[in-house]
Scaffold this motif. Structure first.
Motif, PDB file in Angstrom:
ATOM      1  N   ALA A 137       0.835  -1.204   0.000  1.00  0.00           N
ATOM      2  CA  ALA A 137       0.000   0.000   0.000  1.00  0.00           C
ATOM      3  C   ALA A 137       0.869   1.253   0.000  1.00  0.00           C
ATOM      4  N   ALA A 138       1.928   1.246   0.799  1.00  0.00           N
ATOM      5  CA  ALA A 138       2.827   2.398   0.849  1.00  0.00           C
ATOM      6  C   ALA A 138       3.494   2.630  -0.497  1.00  0.00           C
ATOM      7  N   LEU A 139       3.922   1.560  -1.154  1.00  0.00           N
ATOM      8  CA  LEU A 139       4.587   1.692  -2.444  1.00  0.00           C
ATOM      9  C   LEU A 139       3.612   2.109  -3.537  1.00  0.00           C
ATOM     10  N   ALA A 140       2.382   1.596  -3.479  1.00  0.00           N
ATOM     11  CA  ALA A 140       1.415   1.866  -4.544  1.00  0.00           C
ATOM     12  C   ALA A 140       0.747   3.222  -4.397  1.00  0.00           C
ATOM     13  N   PRO A 183       1.297   8.684   0.226  1.00  0.00           N
ATOM     14  CA  PRO A 183       0.619   9.434   1.295  1.00  0.00           C
ATOM     15  C   PRO A 183      -0.896   9.297   1.296  1.00  0.00           C
ATOM     16  N   LEU A 184      -1.463   8.572   0.341  1.00  0.00           N
ATOM     17  CA  LEU A 184      -2.919   8.417   0.282  1.00  0.00           C
ATOM     18  C   LEU A 184      -3.411   7.250   1.126  1.00  0.00           C
ATOM     19  N   VAL A 185      -2.520   6.674   1.946  1.00  0.00           N
ATOM     20  CA  VAL A 185      -2.845   5.478   2.719  1.00  0.00           C
ATOM     21  C   VAL A 185      -2.943   5.791   4.203  1.00  0.00           C
ATOM     22  N   ALA A 186      -3.884   5.143   4.872  1.00  0.00           N
ATOM     23  CA  ALA A 186      -3.930   5.119   6.335  1.00  0.00           C
ATOM     24  C   ALA A 186      -3.812   3.666   6.769  1.00  0.00           C
ATOM     25  N   GLY A 187      -2.806   3.368   7.601  1.00  0.00           N
ATOM     26  CA  GLY A 187      -2.612   2.017   8.097  1.00  0.00           C
ATOM     27  C   GLY A 187      -3.099   1.888   9.530  1.00  0.00           C
ATOM     28  N   LYS A 202       4.073   5.365   7.233  1.00  0.00           N
ATOM     29  CA  LYS A 202       4.355   6.676   7.833  1.00  0.00           C
ATOM     30  C   LYS A 202       5.479   7.380   7.071  1.00  0.00           C
ATOM     31  N   ALA A 203       6.543   6.641   6.735  1.00  0.00           N
ATOM     32  CA  ALA A 203       7.669   7.234   6.011  1.00  0.00           C
ATOM     33  C   ALA A 203       7.272   7.684   4.610  1.00  0.00           C
ATOM     34  N   SER A 204       6.225   7.070   4.055  1.00  0.00           N
ATOM     35  CA  SER A 204       5.757   7.432   2.719  1.00  0.00           C
ATOM     36  C   SER A 204       4.744   8.560   2.744  1.00  0.00           C
ATOM     37  N   GLY A 205       4.490   9.126   3.921  1.00  0.00           N
ATOM     38  CA  GLY A 205       3.561  10.247   4.040  1.00  0.00           C
ATOM     39  C   GLY A 205       2.162   9.866   4.450  1.00  0.00           C
ATOM     40  N   GLY A 206       1.921   8.569   4.680  1.00  0.00           N
ATOM     41  CA  GLY A 206       0.596   8.127   5.099  1.00  0.00           C
ATOM     42  C   GLY A 206       0.387   8.283   6.591  1.00  0.00           C
TER      43      GLY A 206
END
Length: 341
Positions: free
Chosen positions: A117-120, A123-127, A145-149
């Motif tokens: 999800a982070a790669l795809a 920042p549009l992801v919430a985990g 988190k590191a990807s802006g999510g």
């Protein structure tokens, strides 16, 4: 690349293990029917079993829930549930199912879902990490988190098993720490905050390598990242383990099975316990046999032979008592020496 202004997060990935069904029920019960996001759920389930989680979540809340289908588009207001013996991944705007090697003994694994999800979607992801033991999901949530999510963690005091929430919180500063019910109540509001334009750190080469392996299920034709021999064997296949990420204490074997340090330690402990119970049974059987042979020898007037059997039986019984004390120490009803009271 950062999303344009006014963009909102529209993908939620949730991981749970022991105690997770009830946490998931509480969460999805509170979700709004018009949730502007797709929701992907992974729960640790045995590889050979069947999962009714889709039916449980479909009945628990207002959103339709169903087992994820390979290649299906991710739609807002829908829940997609991982299937036994397949990793649940995200590729673009679609669901992908993979039979790649297990991670910490699990397939589906939470880390695999979170990484993808982070790669795809960046920042549009919430985990979301819910109840469970050990640490699956911690590394993946840190990558989100590191990807802006956003990183959301069930309050450990609200979780039936706090191992996974505690592990996730130990590795990052979560954006929200809430009871499962409150996560469901507040999720729409949390997602309604526009994504900031700050450039996230993004995944490193190791995370991209791990995700490529999760998609392909093989290390063939892939560049080998730096790795140190760990001097350990993979519990799944017996091949040698290498340490691929010293900071995260991540291990992989040549077949691709991945292990965190905590999961590897827990598996080693389970194997040791099983071996000790087997040894204890053998020792008890030998003790019983030597006592029978001692009695037979005495009945026949062979005191020397009876003495040898007695000595052997005492030695075996002493070894059995040591192992029994190790196995039963701390259990209810055991005395200070570890033997059942």
């Amino acid at each position: 690349m950062s999303p344009p202004p006014g963009t909102f997060r529209d993908l939620v990935v949730i991981g749970a293990s022991a105690g997770g069904v009830e946490a998931l029920r509480e969460l999805v019960k509170q979700l709004p029917v018009d949730l502007q996001a797709g929701v992907l759920v992974v729960l640790h389930v045995p590889a050979g079993g069947t999962s009714v989680l889709g039916s449980i979540l479909d009945a628990a809340g207002p959103l339709p829930a169903e087992p994820a289908q390979h290649g299906a588009p991710i739609e807002h207001g829908h829940l997609y549930v991982g299937s036994p013996d397949h990793h649940l991944l995200v590729e673009g705007d679609c669901v992908v199912l993979s039979d790649a090697p297990t991670e910490s003994g699990h397939r589906p694994a939470i880390n695999a879902l979170f990484r993808s999800a982070a790669l795809a979607r960046g920042p549009l992801v919430a985990g979301v990490v819910l109840s469970g033991v050990l640490d699956d999901g911690a590394a993946g949530l840190a990558m989100i988190k590191a990807s802006g999510g956003l990183a959301i963690v069930q309050d450990p005091d609200d979780a039936a098993y706090r191992g996974m929430p505690d592990s996730a919180l130990a590795g990052l500063d979560a954006d929200h720490v809430l009871p499962a019910r409150a996560i469901g109540e507040q999720l729409a509001e949390i997602l309604a905050v526009p994504v900031e334009l700050a450039q996230p750190a993004g995944p490193g080469a190791m995370q991209r390598y791990e995700q490529a392996l999760a998609r392909n299920g093989s290390e063939e034709s892939m560049p080998e990242p730096s790795a140190d021999a760990a001097g350990l064997l993979c519990p799944d296949c017996g091949r040698e383990l290498s340490m691929r990420d010293r900071d995260a204490e991540a291990f992989r074997c040549q077949a691709g099975h991945a292990w965190s340090a905590d999961a590897l330690l827990a598996t080693a402990d389970h194997r040791m316990q099983a071996a000790l119970w087997t040894a204890l049974q053998a020792l008890d059987e030998k003790t019983a046999l030597t006592r029978q042979m001692e009695g037979t020898a005495r009945d026949r007037g062979s005191d020397d032979r009876a003495g040898r059997y007695s000595a052997s039986g005492q030695e075996t019984d002493a070894a059995a008592r040591l192992i029994r004390a190790r196995l039963t120490s701390g259990l209810p009803g055991s005395d200070k020496d570890g033997d059942p009271a």
